[in-house]
Design a protein around this motif. Structure first.
Motif, PDB file in Angstrom:
ATOM      1  N   LEU A   1       0.832  -1.198   0.000  1.00 52.29           N
ATOM      2  CA  LEU A   1       0.000   0.000   0.000  1.00 52.29           C
ATOM      3  C   LEU A   1       0.869   1.251   0.000  1.00 52.29           C
ATOM      4  O   LEU A   1       1.859   1.331   0.725  1.00 52.29           O
ATOM      5  CB  LEU A   1      -0.918   0.014   1.228  1.00 52.29           C
ATOM      6  CG  LEU A   1      -1.945  -1.120   1.330  1.00 52.29           C
ATOM      7  CD1 LEU A   1      -2.690  -1.046   2.652  1.00 52.29           C
ATOM      8  CD2 LEU A   1      -2.925  -1.074   0.162  1.00 52.29           C
ATOM      9  N   LYS A   2       0.473   2.221  -0.812  1.00 53.84           N
ATOM     10  CA  LYS A   2       1.175   3.493  -0.871  1.00 53.84           C
ATOM     11  C   LYS A   2       0.182   4.632  -0.646  1.00 53.84           C
ATOM     12  O   LYS A   2      -0.956   4.581  -1.111  1.00 53.84           O
ATOM     13  CB  LYS A   2       1.864   3.671  -2.231  1.00 53.84           C
ATOM     14  CG  LYS A   2       2.963   2.644  -2.503  1.00 53.84           C
ATOM     15  CD  LYS A   2       3.622   2.890  -3.848  1.00 53.84           C
ATOM     16  CE  LYS A   2       4.726   1.872  -4.119  1.00 53.84           C
ATOM     17  NZ  LYS A   2       5.366   2.085  -5.448  1.00 53.84           N
ATOM     18  N   VAL A   3       0.636   5.664   0.052  1.00 53.53           N
ATOM     19  CA  VAL A   3      -0.206   6.832   0.322  1.00 53.53           C
ATOM     20  C   VAL A   3      -0.210   7.726  -0.915  1.00 53.53           C
ATOM     21  O   VAL A   3       0.836   8.203  -1.356  1.00 53.53           O
ATOM     22  CB  VAL A   3       0.314   7.614   1.537  1.00 53.53           C
ATOM     23  CG1 VAL A   3      -0.556   8.852   1.772  1.00 53.53           C
ATOM     24  CG2 VAL A   3       0.328   6.732   2.774  1.00 53.53           C
ATOM     25  N   ILE A   4      -1.389   7.942  -1.484  1.00 53.82           N
ATOM     26  CA  ILE A   4      -1.490   8.802  -2.667  1.00 53.82           C
ATOM     27  C   ILE A   4      -2.203  10.113  -2.350  1.00 53.82           C
ATOM     28  O   ILE A   4      -2.179  11.049  -3.148  1.00 53.82           O
ATOM     29  CB  ILE A   4      -2.224   8.092  -3.825  1.00 53.82           C
ATOM     30  CG1 ILE A   4      -3.658   7.729  -3.421  1.00 53.82           C
ATOM     31  CG2 ILE A   4      -1.465   6.864  -4.262  1.00 53.82           C
ATOM     32  CD1 ILE A   4      -4.489   7.224  -4.581  1.00 53.82           C
ATOM     33  N   GLU A   5      -2.852  10.176  -1.179  1.00 53.65           N
ATOM     34  CA  GLU A   5      -3.504  11.425  -0.763  1.00 53.65           C
ATOM     35  C   GLU A   5      -3.444  11.504   0.749  1.00 53.65           C
ATOM     36  O   GLU A   5      -3.714  10.527   1.449  1.00 53.65           O
ATOM     37  CB  GLU A   5      -4.961  11.453  -1.241  1.00 53.65           C
ATOM     38  CG  GLU A   5      -5.692  12.731  -0.850  1.00 53.65           C
ATOM     39  CD  GLU A   5      -7.153  12.719  -1.274  1.00 53.65           C
ATOM     40  OE1 GLU A   5      -7.971  13.360  -0.595  1.00 53.65           O
ATOM     41  OE2 GLU A   5      -7.463  12.043  -2.280  1.00 53.65           O
ATOM     42  N   GLU A   6      -3.096  12.674   1.232  1.00 51.67           N
ATOM     43  CA  GLU A   6      -2.942  12.861   2.676  1.00 51.67           C
ATOM     44  C   GLU A   6      -3.379  14.267   3.047  1.00 51.67           C
ATOM     45  O   GLU A   6      -2.970  15.241   2.412  1.00 51.67           O
ATOM     46  CB  GLU A   6      -1.477  12.626   3.072  1.00 51.67           C
ATOM     47  CG  GLU A   6      -1.150  13.027   4.486  1.00 51.67           C
ATOM     48  CD  GLU A   6       0.348  12.996   4.740  1.00 51.67           C
ATOM     49  OE1 GLU A   6       0.785  13.600   5.737  1.00 51.67           O
ATOM     50  OE2 GLU A   6       1.074  12.374   3.937  1.00 51.67           O
ATOM     51  N   ARG A   7      -4.204  14.362   4.062  1.00 54.21           N
ATOM     52  CA  ARG A   7      -4.566  15.691   4.548  1.00 54.21           C
ATOM     53  C   ARG A   7      -5.010  15.601   6.000  1.00 54.21           C
ATOM     54  O   ARG A   7      -5.430  14.546   6.479  1.00 54.21           O
ATOM     55  CB  ARG A   7      -5.664  16.320   3.691  1.00 54.21           C
ATOM     56  CG  ARG A   7      -7.012  15.635   3.712  1.00 54.21           C
ATOM     57  CD  ARG A   7      -8.020  16.453   2.911  1.00 54.21           C
ATOM     58  NE  ARG A   7      -9.348  15.879   2.929  1.00 54.21           N
ATOM     59  CZ  ARG A   7      -9.847  15.082   2.008  1.00 54.21           C
ATOM     60  NH1 ARG A   7      -9.100  14.739   0.970  1.00 54.21           N
ATOM     61  NH2 ARG A   7     -11.068  14.610   2.097  1.00 54.21           N
ATOM     62  N   THR A   8      -4.901  16.731   6.665  1.00 53.02           N
ATOM     63  CA  THR A   8      -5.309  16.830   8.063  1.00 53.02           C
ATOM     64  C   THR A   8      -6.622  17.590   8.129  1.00 53.02           C
ATOM     65  O   THR A   8      -6.743  18.689   7.579  1.00 53.02           O
ATOM     66  CB  THR A   8      -4.241  17.550   8.904  1.00 53.02           C
ATOM     67  OG1 THR A   8      -3.023  16.811   8.834  1.00 53.02           O
ATOM     68  CG2 THR A   8      -4.680  17.652  10.348  1.00 53.02           C
ATOM     69  N   VAL A   9      -7.595  16.988   8.798  1.00 49.24           N
ATOM     70  CA  VAL A   9      -8.916  17.602   8.942  1.00 49.24           C
ATOM     71  C   VAL A   9      -8.920  18.435  10.209  1.00 49.24           C
ATOM     72  O   VAL A   9      -8.643  17.930  11.304  1.00 49.24           O
ATOM     73  CB  VAL A   9     -10.020  16.533   9.008  1.00 49.24           C
ATOM     74  CG1 VAL A   9     -11.388  17.187   9.138  1.00 49.24           C
ATOM     75  CG2 VAL A   9      -9.965  15.652   7.768  1.00 49.24           C
ATOM     76  N   GLY A  10      -9.223  19.738  10.086  1.00 50.92           N
ATOM     77  CA  GLY A  10      -9.242  20.620  11.241  1.00 50.92           C
ATOM     78  C   GLY A  10     -10.464  20.405  12.114  1.00 50.92           C
ATOM     79  O   GLY A  10     -11.490  19.895  11.665  1.00 50.92           O
ATOM     80  N   PRO A  11     -10.393  20.832  13.378  1.00 56.84           N
ATOM     81  CA  PRO A  11     -11.499  20.627  14.316  1.00 56.84           C
ATOM     82  C   PRO A  11     -12.541  21.734  14.307  1.00 56.84           C
ATOM     83  O   PRO A  11     -13.424  21.744  15.161  1.00 56.84           O
ATOM     84  CB  PRO A  11     -10.775  20.587  15.668  1.00 56.84           C
ATOM     85  CG  PRO A  11      -9.624  21.525  15.485  1.00 56.84           C
ATOM     86  CD  PRO A  11      -9.204  21.379  14.044  1.00 56.84           C
ATOM     87  N   ASP A  12     -12.451  22.677  13.353  1.00 60.13           N
ATOM     88  CA  ASP A  12     -13.354  23.833  13.391  1.00 60.13           C
ATOM     89  C   ASP A  12     -14.816  23.417  13.276  1.00 60.13           C
ATOM     90  O   ASP A  12     -15.675  23.846  14.045  1.00 60.13           O
ATOM     91  CB  ASP A  12     -13.005  24.808  12.259  1.00 60.13           C
ATOM     92  CG  ASP A  12     -11.593  25.362  12.406  1.00 60.13           C
ATOM     93  OD1 ASP A  12     -11.089  25.333  13.545  1.00 60.13           O
ATOM     94  OD2 ASP A  12     -11.018  25.802  11.404  1.00 60.13           O
TER      95      ASP A  12
END
Length: 528
Positions: free
Chosen positions: A348-359
């Motif tokens: 498995l390879k990471v092709i999309e990564e993001r951090t979801v904010g708590p707002d």
């Protein structure tokens, strides 16, 4: 009704105190809770991705290796079946080139028998009736086994389903973080982990296939040849985690597929290691090999990298062993999780990564708290106006119910999501409903001419049956939601089941204790 022993009062009170003690830390920031003394409970409820933000990863599988793995398995199966055949079928000139398996049957009279044996190793693929392999004869004595498109598609689907399960077990080994792990398309897996703002550790955890093998070290290999990447026939050169390379035999002693448990522990020198335990077949195999190779080294290989190559000082019996390799406590624990959850059938390879904010979550929490407070206050006022002192007892039990739910969720390190809040509100309704049933039943008994004490006694006794029956069906529904659901659905189910149990406890036992204590002191002052 008055027979509520003192020991039971103390037992119920102790349970309430424990629940309150474990719930309190969840009302304070994590930084403040960390400063509390060690003997004070410090477990807190986790917030889900929709409330606290977190990490979002999209993984893509490299499915090119699935076909090669199937060829390897088929080759080994063919060799085994030909040896087991009676009479034994001699084969040779085996090839796996061109994405197909072919071999020569030395005795032409055994070709038909060989074909029939190979066909027993195939199976239907999908609903088309097509099998996963075709078996044909070429040049009178060569058998060709070729994978079909339907068989390859079924293998890919199975590999991705297994990969999803392995990823889920690695990300949430305890099953309490309410992570989301779902397949997207044919070769992608979406992972969402609440509260995790730095996904590097998670990526490292998911990036390893965790293919574990135990192989004997080839003592006959020339170190100079090994340094150049060459090994004797029947062996292979693998890199070592500490640097350099080593020659090991290709034949595997035991594989990680035969593990049933793995945990981080410490060796006799207090160094972090991973303790593993094999199943029955793996334990017997490991014991036999170590008995036959005392004073010889064997290699512990993870994803084709040799972690260590200890010497077999004595036979290793009992199906237990240790993996060492200059681990830290964290790295040993991560490896134990990977081995416990099983190896990934695909890379498995990471092709999309993001951090979801708590707002968005903060806004949802604020609105949810406002709705919960308004609804609860209205219910409290309604109960007091309708049932008087009994309503006060019901209100106290309702507040205790909310606190105990939070305490239990903190104990199990459970995660609260927006659907979990919905389950929370639903359990408050169930608790009020139970109190309404009890109080209305008491009124009915009192209206029939019973004394206050008799009415209360019969009211609680008769109402319990209806309360238990109704809540048992809710618990069954929650269990089904937890078993078949995932992510937020499971969060809703967990809160629902915990809330049902606590609401029955507070509505029936706690209020009965309050009424019993009051009646002992002022039996003539009570009015219904």
């Amino acid at each position: 009704m008055l027979d509520f022993p003192r020991w039971k009062v103390w037992a119920v009170s102790l349970l309430l105190i424990v629940g309150i003690a474990f719930a309190i830390p969840s009302f304070f920031p994590e930084s403040r809770v960390a400063k509390l003394p060690g003997f004070v409970p410090n477990a807190q409820i986790n917030l889900g991705l929709d409330l606290a933000g977190g990490s979002h990863l999209l993984l893509e599988a490299d499915t090119s290796g699935v076909a090669a793995q199937r060829l390897e398995v088929m080759e080994e199966s063919v060799r085994t079946e030909m040896r087991r055949a009676s009479p034994r079928i001699e084969i040779g000139d085996i090839s796996t080139s061109g994405g197909q398996l072919s071999f020569m049957v030395r005795d032409p009279s055994q070709v038909d028998a060989a074909v029939e044996l190979v066909r027993t190793l195939t199976q239907p693929a999908g609903l088309t009736g097509q099998r996963d392999w075709t078996v044909n004869v070429m040049d009178m004595s060569r058998v060709v086994v070729k994978p079909t498109e339907a068989g390859l598609a079924a293998a890919l689907d199975s590999a991705m389903s297994t990969a999803r399960e392995v990823v889920y077990n690695r990300v949430d080994p305890e099953g309490t973080r309410e992570v989301t792990v779902v397949r997207q398309g044919g070769d992608r897996i979406l992972v969402q982990v609440p509260g995790l703002e730095d996904p590097e550790g998670l990526k490292a955890l998911l990036g390893k296939t965790a293919k574990l093998d135990f192989k004997l070290v080839d003592l006959n290999a020339d170190p100079n040849q090994v340094a150049q990447g060459r090994a004797p026939p029947g062996s292979q050169v693998l890199p070592m985690a500490e640097g350099g390379a080593i020659a090991v035999q290709r034949r595997t002693m035991v594989t990680g597929d035969q593990l049933i448990d793995a945990n981080q522990s410490f060796d006799q020198n207090n160094q972090p290691v991973v303790s593993i335990r094999f199943d029955g077949a793996g334990g017997r195999r490991f014991a036999k090999v170590t008995q036959e190779n005392v004073n010889k080294p064997f290699a512990i290989i993870l994803d084709d990298v040799v972690l260590s190559a200890p010497n077999i000082n004595e036979p290793i019996l009992g199906g237990q062993a240790q993996i060492s390799g200059n681990f830290t406590v964290q790295s040993a624990n991560d490896l134990a999780i990977q081995l416990r959850s099983g190896k990934l059938p695909v890379e498995l390879k990471v092709i999309e990564e993001r951090t979801v904010g708590p707002d968005l979550g903060a806004d949802s929490i604020r609105l949810g708290v406002i709705a919960g407070i308004v609804g609860t206050v209205l219910i409290l006022i309604f109960m007091i106006l309708t049932y008087g002192r009994f309503g006060v007892y019901a209100d106290i039990a309702l507040i205790l119910n909310v606190v105990i739910i939070l305490g239990i969720m903190a104990i199990f390190n459970a995660t609260l999501t927006l659907p979990g809040i919905a389950g929370f509100v639903l359990t408050i309704g169930a608790a009020v409903d139970a109190n309404v049933i009890i109080n209305e039943r008491i009124r009915e008994e009192y209206a029939r001419g019973r004394t206050i004490i008799q009415a209360i006694e019969h009211g609680y006794k008769e109402a319990q049956t209806a309360i238990f029956d109704a809540n048992i069906t809710n618990v069954i529904a929650g269990m089904l939601l937890f078993y078949f659901g995932s992510g937020p659905v499971r969060g809703f189910a967990v809160v629902l089941m915990i809330g049902i149990v606590t609401s029955v406890f507070t509505a029936v036992t706690v209020t009965r204790m309050f009424v019993s204590i009051w009646l002992r002191k002022r039996p003539t002052e009570l009015r219904i």
